[in-house]
Design a protein around this motif. Structure first.
Motif, PDB file in Angstrom:
ATOM      1  N   UNK A  45       1.001  -1.213   0.156  1.00 24.72           N
ATOM      2  CA  UNK A  45       0.004  -0.102   0.015  1.00 24.72           C
ATOM      3  C   UNK A  45       0.962   1.177   0.092  1.00 24.72           C
ATOM      4  N   UNK A  46       0.641   2.317  -0.869  1.00 28.08           N
ATOM      5  CA  UNK A  46       1.323   3.509  -0.831  1.00 28.08           C
ATOM      6  C   UNK A  46       0.511   4.621  -0.143  1.00 28.08           C
ATOM      7  N   UNK A  47       1.034   5.268   0.373  1.00 27.91           N
ATOM      8  CA  UNK A  47       0.595   6.500   0.889  1.00 27.91           C
ATOM      9  C   UNK A  47       1.160   7.877   0.410  1.00 27.91           C
ATOM     10  N   UNK A  48       0.379   8.814   0.083  1.00 30.39           N
ATOM     11  CA  UNK A  48       0.826  10.241  -0.288  1.00 30.39           C
ATOM     12  C   UNK A  48      -0.298  10.893  -0.735  1.00 30.39           C
ATOM     13  N   UNK A  49      -0.380  11.437  -1.891  1.00 32.47           N
ATOM     14  CA  UNK A  49      -1.355  12.620  -2.545  1.00 32.47           C
ATOM     15  C   UNK A  49      -1.714  12.170  -3.981  1.00 32.47           C
ATOM     16  N   UNK A  50      -3.091  12.259  -4.092  1.00 32.31           N
ATOM     17  CA  UNK A  50      -3.692  12.018  -5.074  1.00 32.31           C
ATOM     18  C   UNK A  50      -3.455  13.074  -6.388  1.00 32.31           C
ATOM     19  N   UNK A  51      -3.681  13.390  -7.535  1.00 31.29           N
ATOM     20  CA  UNK A  51      -3.301  14.438  -8.171  1.00 31.29           C
ATOM     21  C   UNK A  51      -4.435  15.517  -7.759  1.00 31.29           C
ATOM     22  N   UNK A  52      -3.605  16.867  -7.641  1.00 36.79           N
ATOM     23  CA  UNK A  52      -4.266  17.975  -7.248  1.00 36.79           C
ATOM     24  C   UNK A  52      -5.064  18.572  -8.213  1.00 36.79           C
ATOM     25  N   UNK A  53      -5.336  19.955  -8.247  1.00 37.71           N
ATOM     26  CA  UNK A  53      -6.255  20.738  -9.007  1.00 37.71           C
ATOM     27  C   UNK A  53      -5.394  21.598  -9.973  1.00 37.71           C
ATOM     28  N   UNK A  54      -5.578  21.876 -11.291  1.00 38.09           N
ATOM     29  CA  UNK A  54      -4.665  22.921 -11.707  1.00 38.09           C
ATOM     30  C   UNK A  54      -5.253  24.244 -11.429  1.00 38.09           C
ATOM     31  N   UNK A  55      -4.465  25.360 -11.496  1.00 34.91           N
ATOM     32  CA  UNK A  55      -4.549  26.660 -11.076  1.00 34.91           C
ATOM     33  C   UNK A  55      -4.528  27.529 -12.280  1.00 34.91           C
ATOM     34  N   UNK A  56      -4.666  28.822 -12.177  1.00 33.17           N
ATOM     35  CA  UNK A  56      -4.842  29.537 -13.124  1.00 33.17           C
ATOM     36  C   UNK A  56      -3.219  29.964 -13.647  1.00 33.17           C
ATOM     37  N   UNK A  57      -2.454  30.034 -12.769  1.00 32.44           N
ATOM     38  CA  UNK A  57      -0.790  30.075 -12.897  1.00 32.44           C
ATOM     39  C   UNK A  57      -0.252  28.961 -13.648  1.00 32.44           C
ATOM     40  N   UNK A  58      -0.704  27.984 -13.732  1.00 30.88           N
ATOM     41  CA  UNK A  58      -0.265  26.765 -14.611  1.00 30.88           C
ATOM     42  C   UNK A  58       0.196  25.599 -13.344  1.00 30.88           C
ATOM     43  N   UNK A  59       0.249  26.055 -12.109  1.00 31.48           N
ATOM     44  CA  UNK A  59       0.705  25.179 -11.346  1.00 31.48           C
ATOM     45  C   UNK A  59      -0.556  23.995 -10.893  1.00 31.48           C
ATOM     46  N   UNK A  60      -0.279  23.183  -9.888  1.00 33.56           N
ATOM     47  CA  UNK A  60      -1.205  22.147  -9.464  1.00 33.56           C
ATOM     48  C   UNK A  60      -1.182  22.523  -8.014  1.00 33.56           C
ATOM     49  N   UNK A  61      -2.266  22.412  -7.233  1.00 34.24           N
ATOM     50  CA  UNK A  61      -2.644  22.737  -6.144  1.00 34.24           C
ATOM     51  C   UNK A  61      -2.804  21.258  -5.176  1.00 34.24           C
ATOM     52  N   UNK A  62      -2.060  21.002  -4.405  1.00 28.38           N
ATOM     53  CA  UNK A  62      -2.425  19.873  -3.651  1.00 28.38           C
ATOM     54  C   UNK A  62      -2.796  20.228  -2.330  1.00 28.38           C
ATOM     55  N   UNK A  63      -3.929  19.626  -1.568  1.00 26.35           N
ATOM     56  CA  UNK A  63      -4.477  20.047  -0.550  1.00 26.35           C
ATOM     57  C   UNK A  63      -4.518  18.933   0.587  1.00 26.35           C
ATOM     58  N   UNK A  64      -4.990  19.277   1.593  1.00 22.24           N
ATOM     59  CA  UNK A  64      -5.036  18.261   2.433  1.00 22.24           C
ATOM     60  C   UNK A  64      -5.981  17.073   2.071  1.00 22.24           C
ATOM     61  N   UNK A  65      -7.190  17.533   1.607  1.00 27.76           N
ATOM     62  CA  UNK A  65      -8.152  16.245   1.132  1.00 27.76           C
ATOM     63  C   UNK A  65      -7.730  15.607  -0.093  1.00 27.76           C
ATOM     64  N   UNK A  66      -6.485  15.791  -0.511  1.00 26.11           N
ATOM     65  CA  UNK A  66      -5.959  15.140  -1.656  1.00 26.11           C
ATOM     66  C   UNK A  66      -5.126  14.056  -0.818  1.00 26.11           C
ATOM     67  N   UNK A  67      -5.137  14.061   0.344  1.00 27.20           N
ATOM     68  CA  UNK A  67      -4.270  12.806   1.137  1.00 27.20           C
ATOM     69  C   UNK A  67      -5.087  11.584   0.646  1.00 27.20           C
ATOM     70  N   UNK A  68      -4.250  10.462   0.476  1.00 22.41           N
ATOM     71  CA  UNK A  68      -4.784   9.150  -0.347  1.00 22.41           C
ATOM     72  C   UNK A  68      -3.849   8.222  -0.051  1.00 22.41           C
ATOM     73  N   UNK A  69      -4.435   6.913  -0.207  1.00 23.19           N
ATOM     74  CA  UNK A  69      -3.726   5.614  -0.195  1.00 23.19           C
ATOM     75  C   UNK A  69      -4.239   4.746  -1.306  1.00 23.19           C
ATOM     76  N   UNK A  70      -3.297   4.011  -1.915  1.00 27.42           N
ATOM     77  CA  UNK A  70      -3.697   3.492  -3.190  1.00 27.42           C
ATOM     78  C   UNK A  70      -2.777   2.074  -2.979  1.00 27.42           C
ATOM     79  N   UNK A  71      -3.211   0.968  -3.693  1.00 23.71           N
ATOM     80  CA  UNK A  71      -2.376  -0.255  -3.658  1.00 23.71           C
ATOM     81  C   UNK A  71      -1.547  -0.528  -4.903  1.00 23.71           C
ATOM     82  N   UNK A  72      -0.236  -1.009  -4.553  1.00 23.91           N
ATOM     83  CA  UNK A  72       0.570  -0.929  -5.760  1.00 23.91           C
ATOM     84  C   UNK A  72       0.788  -2.807  -5.851  1.00 23.91           C
ATOM     85  N   UNK A  73       0.817  -3.161  -6.887  1.00 21.67           N
ATOM     86  CA  UNK A  73       1.033  -4.664  -7.471  1.00 21.67           C
ATOM     87  C   UNK A  73       2.039  -4.763  -8.138  1.00 21.67           C
TER      88      UNK A  73
END
Length: 796
Positions: A508-536
């Motif tokens: 199981x991997x823990x980190x952040x899911x993809x965030x949301x693009x912003x107007x300046x071309x960056x991606x904003x990653x917030x607390x609610x992007x915290x995520x866990x997913x399986x790796x096989x």
């Protein structure tokens, strides 16, 4: 060897045996040899001072000075005067070493490397301090029983830090050392007494059935107590950590040659991050990747599954590689890949000890003190380093396997498969049974993995809910499969466990899911992007991400069938339901330091981070068993005190109304008087007459006139009972005993008063009573045995 010398040797050995519980904490364990030599010098100094003799406080003071000199020579001789006398520089160096040791304890996993001088000082110095306390109590002040408290403290610290692999062995060694110390003291006291006062007479000719020798009896009782102490915990209910139970280890770091590492489980705060009332931006990400939906930022992988939770394994760490990182495990040359450059800026309040990065990284440019864990390909801060306000650049690989390549992957290496398909016996059978039902008819591991993902994300009827109460213990995954409600942790845990049950390596991997693009071309990653997913793991591709959590993250393109009109949703699903706009509002987490986060001490990271367990499966006897265990822990140390209070109440509470009651009442008062004198250090001498015993108590107890008269009145009453044809009734014996007790207490020192109250010497009668009762039970059983055999022989 004198009795006092044997006692000093026993105190030295008991301290070392208790210190053995610290051996698993540090590698190598050669420090205990240094501790043994220094402790021997310290104990020998005490023996020499007692032989002179010096006053007790002066003996302890001399040993304390020797302890300080020994530590100075061992750890601060370059800062000392003439390499021997500690001065301000030496004390400052000790402070620096202790701070370094405290930091290393919080950071190194078990076993920590012995190269840390701070840890070595804490180990050796701690053993010497405990040894001084044990020697002072047991030898200098002749009170071996209270010496068990520092030994217990030493063992408890070690047991609290260890992983429980062989706790029973260390407990057995520590308890054996303490028992040896008690028996040595008891042997010396018995040698001074001569014949044991109050012991039952032996049968003529020394035939079996008489009283057992006290030392031999003590050994048997000690063996029984040790056996009970080892067996009883096995019968008590275990406390499970739960499906989301966190680990207790700290972040690790190493010296130039590496070390071991164990992560603070990031799942502890994951649920709180998902449930925040006001979302906050954690990271700002800029990347040249053309596919933002696959830009997962991985913190750490969890690959150790004990049936209740997933947690990181202890791993070796090294220096961060210069230039390009080694190739990720399992990735073959035929797999399409693209190089991605990503710049990540962490918020000023976000202090994460692990560096969030896309997986697999091929190079990192980061300032500060970081270390590299090669198995998970992660970076961890060294000695307080974290991500607070940090900007860094990561080069990574965007691995793009096809479904055909995954379906045709060969079997993984046997060692890897064995490690990453391991499942505990406590895992409910419904987990593997459900996995087999879902994947029935699948052609291979890839198709099985896709079916598991679709079951959780699409066809199984599961609902995403961050506030669901799933429960704890080995049955937690089974309850999740039954209730079909949970959030990313539950989905990833369940899919990884089911994949392992099918023979597919998983973690199981823990980190952040993809965030949301912003107007300046960056991606904003917030607390609610915290995520866990399986790796096989698929040989030739390596560790491959899957996404079983509905409405979260993005489903990998290599798991989506390329069929027109397929029922699968759009690949680029939103990673969160709330707005991703960063908030400028302050948060209490800004005041939370990295060290507080390691020990889970932040106010906003409360125990609500872990779902509360429900009562499913809780047995009715769990609470009563814990209550009884707590009562036993409290009552057993107080047993001598409670027994003496009960005995005193019974003896002095007897009120004779007839002439026949005079003898038992008088003898009970006399027994209470002699036992009280025993408690204050006046050992019984049954060879004396009552009058001689009374004179001895008055002399040794330094009693005043009132107490002296009370003692003699009780002795006169005893002589009347023993020798007079018609004993004269004696009134007020209980008051006389109380008056004598007050006199003994008034003339005794504070230590003697405390010893008489909490560790009374006469409480040994309780052991004698149990021994006599057991001998009686055996005698009655031996008498009944022939009677039982006789009818059987007659029937035969």
């Amino acid at each position: 060897m004198s009795g006092q010398g044997r006692l000093a040797l026993s105190a030295w050995a008991a301290t070392l045996l208790a210190a053995c519980a610290l051996l698993p904490l540090v590698d190598p364990s050669t420090w205990i040899l240094q501790a043994a030599v220094l402790l021997a010098i310290q104990s020998g100094t005490g023996a020499a001072c007692r032989r002179l003799p010096l006053a007790r406080p002066l003996t302890v003071a001399v040993q304390g000075v020797v302890l300080l000199v020994l530590l100075t020579v061992a750890f601060a001789r370059e800062q000392a005067l003439a390499w021997l006398v500690p001065g301000p520089r030496a004390f400052g160096h000790f402070g620096d070493l202790l701070r370094q040791g405290a930091d290393d304890i919080a950071r190194y996993a078990i076993p920590a490397p012995l190269e840390s001088d701070g840890i070595r000082l804490m180990l050796v110095g701690g053993v010497l301090v405990i040894g001084l306390l044990v020697d002072t109590l047991a030898v200098t002040y002749r009170a071996a029983a209270p010496a068990g408290l520092p030994l217990l403290a030493l063992y408890s610290v070690a047991a609290g830090l260890s992983d429980g692999g062989a706790d029973w062995l260390w407990f057995l060694l520590a308890a054996a050392g303490y028992l040896m110390l008690l028996l040595t003291e008891g042997r010396e006291r018995l040698a001074q007494w001569g014949r044991v006062f109050g012991g039952a007479p032996r049968t003529p000719g020394g035939e079996p059935g008489g009283a057992l020798a006290p030392v031999r009896t003590g050994r048997r009782i000690g063996a029984v107590v040790l056996g009970i102490a080892l067996v009883v915990p096995l019968a008590l209910p275990a406390m499970d950590g739960g499906l989301l139970g966190g680990t207790g280890a700290g972040i690790g770091s190493g010296s130039g040659s590496g070390g071991t590492i164990s992560a603070v489980n990031p799942l502890v705060s994951l649920r709180d991050s998902l449930n925040v009332d006001e979302d906050r931006q954690v990271l700002s990400v800029r990347t040249d990747s053309g596919d933002l939906s696959s830009l997962y930022l991985r913190i750490v992988s969890l690959d150790d599954f004990d049936g209740s939770t997933w947690k990181p394994s202890r791993r070796q760490i090294t220096a961060v590689p210069d230039g390009t990182f080694p190739a990720p495990p399992g990735l073959g040359p035929d797999i399409r890949r693209a190089r991605v450059r990503t710049t990540i800026a962490a918020a000023e309040w976000y202090a994460q000890d692990w560096l969030p990065m896309p997986y697999p990284p091929s190079g990192v440019r980061v300032g500060g003190n970081w270390r590299y864990e090669p198995v998970g390909m992660t970076l961890v801060g060294d000695h307080g380093q974290n991500t607070r306000g940090l900007t860094y650049e990561v080069e990574s690989l965007d691995v793009q396997p096809t479904a055909e390549q995954l379906a045709g992957a060969p079997r993984p290496p046997a060692a890897l498969a064995r490690e990453y398909t391991e499942l505990p016996d406590s895992l409910p059978a419904v987990v593997s049974r459900t996995a087999r039902d879902i994947t029935a008819g699948a052609a291979g591991d890839y198709e099985r993995a896709v079916r598991l993902q679709e079951y959780f994300a699409l066809t199984g009827g599961f609902q995403y809910d961050t506030r669901v109460q799933v429960g704890s213990g080995p049955q937690a995954i089974a309850r999740f499969l039954r209730d079909k409600e949970g959030f990313c942790i539950h989905f990833s845990f369940a899919m990884a466990a089911m994949a392992r049950s099918l023979g597919i390596p998983a973690r199981v991997a823990v980190g952040f899911a993809p965030g949301s693009p912003t107007a300046d071309g960056s991606v904003a990653v917030t607390l609610r992007d915290a995520h866990a997913w399986p790796e096989l793991y698929f040989e030739g591709v390596g560790w491959t991400r899957f996404e079983p959590t509905p409405t979260r993250g993005t489903m990998p393109s290599y798991t989506v069938p390329d069929v027109p009109g397929a029922a699968l949703p759009d690949v680029a699903r939103p990673s969160r339901e709330a707005s991703a706009a960063p908030s400028a509002a302050p948060s209490s987490s800004e005041t939370c330091t990295a060290q507080q986060k390691k020990v889970e001490g932040c106010a906003d990271r409360s125990t609500q981070a872990v779902p509360a367990g429900d009562d499913d499966g809780r047995k009715w006897y769990v609470v009563p068993a814990w209550i009884l265990g707590a009562l036993a822990v409290l009552v057993i140390p107080l047993a001598p005190l409670l027994w003496r209070q009960r005995a005193r109440s019974v003896r002095l509470g007897a009120h004779g109304r007839t002439e026949a009651d005079t003898a038992p009442r008088t003898l009970a008062a006399w027994r209470e008087l002699t036992d009280t004198a025993w408690d204050f250090g006046i050992t019984p001498d049954e060879s004396r007459t009552p009058r001689g015993t009374a004179a001895r108590i008055v002399r040794l107890g330094r009693l005043d006139a009132s107490a002296e008269a009370a003692v003699h009145r009780v002795a006169d009453a005893v002589e009347q009972v023993l020798y007079a044809p018609r004993p004269r009734p004696a009134a007020g014996l209980a008051d006389d005993v109380r008056r004598a007790t007050a006199g003994l207490r008034a003339s005794a020192g504070r230590g003697a008063r405390l010893r008489a109250r909490f560790a009374p010497r006469s409480a040994v009668r309780m052991v004698w009573a149990v021994t006599a009762w057991w001998a009686g039970v055996r005698a009655r059983a031996a008498a009944v045995r022939p009677a039982l055999r006789r009818p059987s022989r007659q029937r035969g």
